[in-house]
Design a protein around this motif. Structure first.
Motif, short mmCIF file in Angstrom:
data_model
loop_
_atom_site.label_atom_id
_atom_site.label_comp_id
_atom_site.label_asym_id
_atom_site.label_seq_id
_atom_site.Cartn_x
_atom_site.Cartn_y
_atom_site.Cartn_z
N ASP A 12 0.83 -1.18 0.00
CA ASP A 12 0.00 0.00 0.00
C ASP A 12 0.88 1.24 0.00
OD1 ASP A 12 -2.45 1.16 -0.01
OD2 ASP A 12 -2.60 1.24 2.16
N LEU A 53 1.87 5.33 -2.08
CA LEU A 53 1.42 6.50 -2.82
C LEU A 53 1.77 6.32 -4.29
CD1 LEU A 53 0.32 9.42 -2.89
CD2 LEU A 53 2.65 10.18 -2.43
N HIS A 67 -4.08 6.82 -3.93
CA HIS A 67 -3.79 5.85 -2.86
C HIS A 67 -4.99 4.94 -2.74
CE1 HIS A 67 -3.88 4.59 1.45
NE2 HIS A 67 -2.68 4.19 1.08
N TYR A 113 -1.98 11.99 1.67
CA TYR A 113 -1.57 10.58 1.82
C TYR A 113 -1.11 10.32 3.25
CZ TYR A 113 1.32 6.41 1.52
OH TYR A 113 1.88 5.18 1.76
#
Length: 128
Positions: free
Chosen positions: A56, A58, A68, A79
């Motif tokens: 996970d 950006l 995201h 983010y």
């Protein structure tokens, strides 16, 4: 008297079909464990680096857009705010290959200024 015909021996195709079906189900399940990246994203090529699975992070698109988890973001601060922990330690950035280096450096600086201790850039490992 008639002569008895020898019984023809059948091949065990049912067992083979069952095995192929189970393999198909396994690969369908194994292929959907991680969330796929955006289709138009092409990762940067690198060679001889220790690779990790994209997690996970950006996502930076070639035109400078940020996202995201499939949702669009306005800035790197958004983010950092979306992360669950109060003080993000390591932040992963997934840039598009065509993203200008200046944009990548600016986003990395913004992440560091926002509290990220380390900024890792996720790339595609090149084949030898």
């Amino acid at each position: 008297m008639r002569r008895a015909r020898p019984a023809s021996r059948r091949e065990p195709t049912i067992a083979l079909i069952n095995i192929v079906f189970l393999m198909l189900v396994f690969f369908m399940v194994a292929g959907t464990l991680t969330q796929p990246l955006d289709r138009d994203l092409r990762l940067v090529d690198t060679a001889e680096l220790d690779g990790r699975a994209p997690v996970d992070g950006l996502v930076l698109h070639a035109d400078g857009r940020m996202s995201h988890g499939g949702a669009a973001l306005a800035s790197a601060a958004d983010y950092l705010a979306a992360l669950e922990s109060d003080a993000p330690g390591t932040v992963r950035v997934i840039p598009d290959r065509a993203l200008p280096a200046g944009v990548l450096v600016a986003v990395a600086r913004e992440l560091r200024a926002g509290g990220a201790e380390r900024v890792l850039i996720v790339t595609e490992r090149a084949l030898p």
